[in-house]
Write an enzyme that holds these catalytic residues in place. Structure first.
Site, PDB file in Angstrom:
ATOM      1  N   ARG A  26      33.413  36.472  50.613  1.00 55.62           N
ATOM      2  CA  ARG A  26      34.411  35.937  49.690  1.00 55.62           C
ATOM      3  C   ARG A  26      35.699  35.577  50.435  1.00 55.62           C
ATOM      4  O   ARG A  26      36.440  34.713  49.974  1.00 55.62           O
ATOM      5  CB  ARG A  26      34.782  36.985  48.625  1.00 55.62           C
ATOM      6  CG  ARG A  26      33.753  37.190  47.540  1.00 55.62           C
ATOM      7  CD  ARG A  26      34.348  38.063  46.440  1.00 55.62           C
ATOM      8  NE  ARG A  26      35.637  37.538  46.060  1.00 55.62           N
ATOM      9  CZ  ARG A  26      36.711  38.265  45.770  1.00 55.62           C
ATOM     10  NH1 ARG A  26      36.657  39.573  45.787  1.00 55.62           N
ATOM     11  NH2 ARG A  26      37.846  37.704  45.444  1.00 55.62           N
TER      12      ARG A  26
ATOM     13  N   ARG B  96      42.539  45.546  36.220  1.00 54.34           N
ATOM     14  CA  ARG B  96      43.060  44.197  36.395  1.00 54.34           C
ATOM     15  C   ARG B  96      43.149  43.360  35.100  1.00 54.34           C
ATOM     16  O   ARG B  96      42.498  42.323  34.974  1.00 54.34           O
ATOM     17  CB  ARG B  96      42.254  43.454  37.471  1.00 54.34           C
ATOM     18  CG  ARG B  96      42.200  44.225  38.778  1.00 54.34           C
ATOM     19  CD  ARG B  96      41.530  43.468  39.884  1.00 54.34           C
ATOM     20  NE  ARG B  96      42.352  42.401  40.436  1.00 54.34           N
ATOM     21  CZ  ARG B  96      41.974  41.612  41.435  1.00 54.34           C
ATOM     22  NH1 ARG B  96      40.774  41.760  41.967  1.00 54.34           N
ATOM     23  NH2 ARG B  96      42.764  40.681  41.888  1.00 54.34           N
TER      24      ARG B  96
ATOM     25  N   CYS C  99      37.120  45.506  38.024  1.00 59.70           N
ATOM     26  CA  CYS C  99      36.393  45.313  39.274  1.00 59.70           C
ATOM     27  C   CYS C  99      36.589  46.544  40.132  1.00 59.70           C
ATOM     28  O   CYS C  99      37.240  47.497  39.721  1.00 59.70           O
ATOM     29  CB  CYS C  99      36.802  44.029  39.973  1.00 59.70           C
ATOM     30  SG  CYS C  99      38.347  44.119  40.826  1.00 59.70           S
TER      31      CYS C  99
ATOM     32  N   LYS D 233      42.818  32.081  51.801  1.00 60.27           N
ATOM     33  CA  LYS D 233      42.002  32.100  50.564  1.00 60.27           C
ATOM     34  C   LYS D 233      42.902  32.252  49.337  1.00 60.27           C
ATOM     35  O   LYS D 233      42.723  31.547  48.349  1.00 60.27           O
ATOM     36  CB  LYS D 233      41.004  33.265  50.639  1.00 60.27           C
ATOM     37  CG  LYS D 233      40.429  33.654  49.292  1.00 60.27           C
ATOM     38  CD  LYS D 233      39.769  35.017  49.367  1.00 60.27           C
ATOM     39  CE  LYS D 233      39.844  35.877  48.210  1.00 60.27           C
ATOM     40  NZ  LYS D 233      40.730  36.734  47.680  1.00 60.27           N
ATOM     41  N   ASN D 234      43.852  33.151  49.395  1.00 64.41           N
ATOM     42  CA  ASN D 234      44.648  33.422  48.197  1.00 64.41           C
ATOM     43  C   ASN D 234      45.700  32.346  47.922  1.00 64.41           C
ATOM     44  O   ASN D 234      46.356  32.375  46.880  1.00 64.41           O
ATOM     45  CB  ASN D 234      45.309  34.805  48.292  1.00 64.41           C
ATOM     46  CG  ASN D 234      44.280  35.910  48.085  1.00 64.41           C
ATOM     47  OD1 ASN D 234      43.157  35.639  47.667  1.00 64.41           O
ATOM     48  ND2 ASN D 234      44.660  37.139  48.389  1.00 64.41           N
TER      49      ASN D 234
ATOM     50  N   ASP E 296      46.189  44.281  50.222  1.00 59.65           N
ATOM     51  CA  ASP E 296      44.999  43.678  50.843  1.00 59.65           C
ATOM     52  C   ASP E 296      44.829  44.080  52.306  1.00 59.65           C
ATOM     53  O   ASP E 296      43.830  43.726  52.937  1.00 59.65           O
ATOM     54  CB  ASP E 296      45.041  42.143  50.719  1.00 59.65           C
ATOM     55  CG  ASP E 296      44.903  41.672  49.277  1.00 59.65           C
ATOM     56  OD1 ASP E 296      44.579  42.499  48.406  1.00 59.65           O
ATOM     57  OD2 ASP E 296      45.124  40.469  49.024  1.00 59.65           O
TER      58      ASP E 296
HETATM   59  C1  LIG Z   1      43.281  35.512  44.399  1.00 60.54           C
HETATM   60  C2  LIG Z   1      44.469  36.326  44.738  1.00 60.54           C
HETATM   61  O1  LIG Z   1      45.520  35.800  45.069  1.00 60.54           O
HETATM   62  N1  LIG Z   1      44.322  37.645  44.750  1.00 60.54           N
HETATM   63  C3  LIG Z   1      45.421  38.490  45.110  1.00 60.54           C
HETATM   64  C4  LIG Z   1      46.323  38.675  43.908  1.00 60.54           C
HETATM   65  O2  LIG Z   1      45.513  39.218  42.849  1.00 60.54           O
HETATM   66  P1  LIG Z   1      46.100  39.248  41.373  1.00 60.54           P
HETATM   67  O3  LIG Z   1      46.894  38.018  41.147  1.00 60.54           O
HETATM   68  O4  LIG Z   1      44.968  39.540  40.465  1.00 60.54           O
HETATM   69  O5  LIG Z   1      47.044  40.504  41.459  1.00 60.54           O
HETATM   70  P2  LIG Z   1      48.306  40.841  40.557  1.00 60.54           P
HETATM   71  O6  LIG Z   1      49.525  40.738  41.392  1.00 60.54           O
HETATM   72  O7  LIG Z   1      48.241  40.046  39.316  1.00 60.54           O
HETATM   73  O8  LIG Z   1      48.021  42.348  40.203  1.00 60.54           O
HETATM   74  C5  LIG Z   1      48.818  43.408  40.638  1.00 60.54           C
HETATM   75  C6  LIG Z   1      48.795  44.536  39.626  1.00 60.54           C
HETATM   76  O9  LIG Z   1      49.299  44.072  38.379  1.00 60.54           O
HETATM   77  C7  LIG Z   1      48.409  44.387  37.336  1.00 60.54           C
HETATM   78  N2  LIG Z   1      48.459  43.304  36.311  1.00 60.54           N
HETATM   79  C8  LIG Z   1      48.327  42.007  36.710  1.00 60.54           C
HETATM   80  C9  LIG Z   1      48.355  40.993  35.771  1.00 60.54           C
HETATM   81  C10 LIG Z   1      48.516  41.327  34.410  1.00 60.54           C
HETATM   82  O10 LIG Z   1      48.539  40.473  33.528  1.00 60.54           O
HETATM   83  N3  LIG Z   1      48.636  42.634  34.067  1.00 60.54           N
HETATM   84  C11 LIG Z   1      48.619  43.641  34.985  1.00 60.54           C
HETATM   85  O11 LIG Z   1      48.728  44.820  34.644  1.00 60.54           O
HETATM   86  C12 LIG Z   1      47.041  44.452  38.019  1.00 60.54           C
HETATM   87  O12 LIG Z   1      46.116  45.194  37.271  1.00 60.54           O
HETATM   88  C13 LIG Z   1      47.406  45.097  39.343  1.00 60.54           C
HETATM   89  O13 LIG Z   1      47.472  46.483  39.187  1.00 60.54           O
HETATM   90  O14 LIG Z   1      47.375  39.570  44.245  1.00 60.54           O
HETATM   91  C14 LIG Z   1      46.936  40.886  44.598  1.00 60.54           C
HETATM   92  C15 LIG Z   1      48.174  41.728  44.833  1.00 60.54           C
HETATM   93  O15 LIG Z   1      48.860  41.298  45.940  1.00 60.54           O
HETATM   94  C16 LIG Z   1      46.025  40.809  45.809  1.00 60.54           C
HETATM   95  O16 LIG Z   1      45.488  42.078  46.069  1.00 60.54           O
HETATM   96  C17 LIG Z   1      44.886  39.830  45.585  1.00 60.54           C
HETATM   97  O17 LIG Z   1      44.205  39.614  46.791  1.00 60.54           O
HETATM   98  C1  LIG Z   2      41.516  41.533  46.099  1.00 59.52           C
HETATM   99  C2  LIG Z   2      41.388  40.361  46.703  1.00 59.52           C
HETATM  100  O1  LIG Z   2      41.036  39.186  46.109  1.00 59.52           O
HETATM  101  P1  LIG Z   2      40.749  38.901  44.562  1.00 59.52           P
HETATM  102  O2  LIG Z   2      42.044  38.987  43.852  1.00 59.52           O
HETATM  103  O3  LIG Z   2      40.233  37.491  44.583  1.00 59.52           O
HETATM  104  O4  LIG Z   2      39.748  39.924  44.094  1.00 59.52           O
HETATM  105  C3  LIG Z   2      41.670  40.208  48.153  1.00 59.52           C
HETATM  106  O5  LIG Z   2      41.812  39.054  48.613  1.00 59.52           O
HETATM  107  O6  LIG Z   2      41.735  41.228  48.860  1.00 59.52           O
END
Ligand SMILES: CC(=O)N[C@H]1[C@@H](OP(=O)(O)OP(=O)(O)OC[C@H]2O[C@@H](n3ccc(=O)[nH]c3=O)[C@H](O)[C@@H]2O)O[C@H](CO)[C@@H](O)[C@@H]1O
Ligand SMILES: C=C(OP(=O)(O)O)C(=O)O
Length: 430
Positions: free
Chosen positions: A397, A122, A117, A22-23, A305
């Site tokens: 999801r 996030r 969320c 999915k990711n 995750d």
């Molecule tokens: C769709 C997808 O691929 N989702 C994955 C992706 O989420 P996602 O891409 O949202 O996760 P990030 O790696 O960006 O987030 C990690 C951390 O960085 C922080 N942050 C992120 C971006 C930003 O601009 N500023 C900031 O502060 C977030 O709040 C969080 O605390 O990676 C996460 C971390 O491995 C996984 O749990 C999710 O399943």
């Molecule tokens: C947190 C997850 O996904 P998302 O970033 O799409 O919320 C996940 O895959 O566990």
């Protein structure tokens, strides 16, 4: 209300096949917007609610999206709309991933700001800083973030944290920018490598994915490409934990050991037997599990995750375990639900302390997020009596046919629509 009802006590055995990740598929579908010529064919797509949502987002943006079994065909050759409204972003935060492609292709993107969320606030500040470094003007107004640039220019971008989404969004913006982009302290997840491979097959020049520095040379134009999505390491890890908690013996077909090294290491520390076979990973659960400490980290560290699924397992392990969540600030909502199943868990700031082993007891519990849903079902596999898990929209999801796959491994599990049916099924099973 839909529920999954599981009666604990069965050892899992047999073979289960993992879906495409999915990711990985969500950013790849977002990247298909970069192809101004030709159709993209994306294979091994897990047909999940999140995948439908990103498909709807693309259709809204004026791309053609066709689902044929586990293949998606995207035609983004027409001019694109540039706005992704809140109704999509609210359903799925990953909708923000269309921003980089839109900005690169159309010079403008307007995307509803995702709210917080269940697992944390996030923000997307790192995505936006990257776009700004490439010359985009970014403003936040009326719940939307808007970025615009006549022509993006390559830039050197250092990420304060190796955010997966920021790395992906910046990669997608940079492939059509003028000149070179270097992303430092970028994410190294396998899903980043999958995206880079797809972008390169579309005509981009991306190097270094999977390391801490990605280099991109902008190209003039990108084309549709044929791409097969990598196997889902989190789905694989989830079945590994399910096998371990039941003392089972399960071959997880398609699981890639290199994507799961931290999960394998921790399971082995707990005395779980892991065998790498030609087609996947075999997991054999021990009679007694040992307590271990876990700290979630960006890849190749232990994946956040997998944190809730491991919590279910550690509740059953002998001794005291400590989990420290460093990626998200609030990813322990499931701990409360585990307590309702008779586990000894204390939350202290960013850590939880688990004293085991506890004999889990079946209870009615609510999934608080996607991985919590899977974790509660896994706990139900080991609990005395019946566990009823609600809020299955979270499960859907990220997991395809989760209860059917578990049932094929011998679990006593049903998914029911309402109370009447539930009563019948409970009686059948008892
Ligand atoms: C769709 C997808 O691929 N989702 C994955 C992706 O989420 P996602 O891409 O949202 O996760 P990030 O790696 O960006 O987030 C990690 C951390 O960085 C922080 N942050 C992120 C971006 C930003 O601009 N500023 C900031 O502060 C977030 O709040 C969080 O605390 O990676 C996460 C971390 O491995 C996984 O749990 C999710 O399943
Ligand atoms: C947190 C997850 O996904 P998302 O970033 O799409 O919320 C996940 O895959 O566990």
């Amino acid at each position: 209300m839909e529920k999954i009802i599981v009666r604990g006590g069965k050892r899992l055995s047999g073979t289960v096949k993992v879906e495409g990740a999915k990711n990985a598929v969500l950013p790849v579908i977002a990247a298909s917007l970069l192809a101004s010529e030709g159709k993209s064919i994306i294979r091994d797509v897990p047909i999940l609610s999140d995948v439908y949502t990103i498909g709807e987002v693309l259709r809204h943006l004026n791309a053609g999206v066709e689902f044929v079994d586990k293949t998606i065909i995207v035609d983004a050759s027409e001019d694109l709309n540039v706005e992704a409204p809140f109704e999509y972003v609210r359903k799925m935060r990953a909708s923000v991933l269309v921003m980089g492609s839109l900005l690169a292709r159309q010079g403008r993107a307007r995307v509803a700001l995702p709210g917080g969320c269940a697992i944390g606030s996030r923000p997307i500040d790192l995505h936006l800083k990257g776009f700004e470094a490439m010359g985009a003007k970014v403003k936040v107004e009326n719940g939307f973030v808007e970025a615009s640039a006549d022509k993006l220019r390559g830039a050197k971008i250092y990420l304060d944290f190796p955010s997966v989404g920021a790395t992906q969004n910046i990669m997608m913006a940079a492939v059509l920018a003028e000149g070179s982009t270097v992303i430092e302290n970028c994410a190294k997840e396998p899903e980043i490598v999958d995206l880079a491979n797809y972008l390169n097959s579309m005509g981009a020049y991306v190097r270094g994915a999977g390391t801490g520095t990605i280099r991109i040379e902008g190209v003039e134009k990108m084309y549709g490409a044929d791409h097969t999505i990598i196997p889902d390491r989190i789905e694989a890890g989830t079945f590994m934990v399910a096998a371990a908690i039941t003392g089972g013996n399960v071959l997880i077909q398609g699981a890639v050991p290199e994507h799961l090294s931290s999960v394998i290491a921790k399971l082995e520390e707990m005395d779980v037997t892991i065998i790498e076979e030609e087609t996947g990973i075999r997991v054999i659960g021990p009679d007694k599990l040992k307590a271990v400490d876990i700290k979630t980290m960006p890849h190749p560290g232990f994946p956040t995750d997998m944190q809730s699924q491991m919590m279910a397992l550690l509740v059953c392990a002998e001794g005291t375990s400590i989990i420290t969540e460093t990626v998200f600030e609030n990813r322990y909502m499931h701990a409360e639900e585990f307590r309702r199943m008779n586990s000894d868990i204390k939350i202290e700031g960013r850590s939880v302390i688990i004293n085991g082993p506890s004999q889990l007891q079946g209870a009615e519990v609510a999934a608080t997020d996607l991985r919590a849903a899977a974790a509660l079902i896994i706990a139900g596999l080991k609990a005395d009596g019946y566990t009823r898990v609600t809020e299955l929209k979270h499960l859907d999801r990220g997991y395809l046919d989760f209860h059917l796959k578990l049932r094929s491994l011998g679990a006593d599990i049903e998914r029911v629509k309402d109370l009447t049916v539930e009563t019948e099924i409970v009686e059948t099973n008892s």
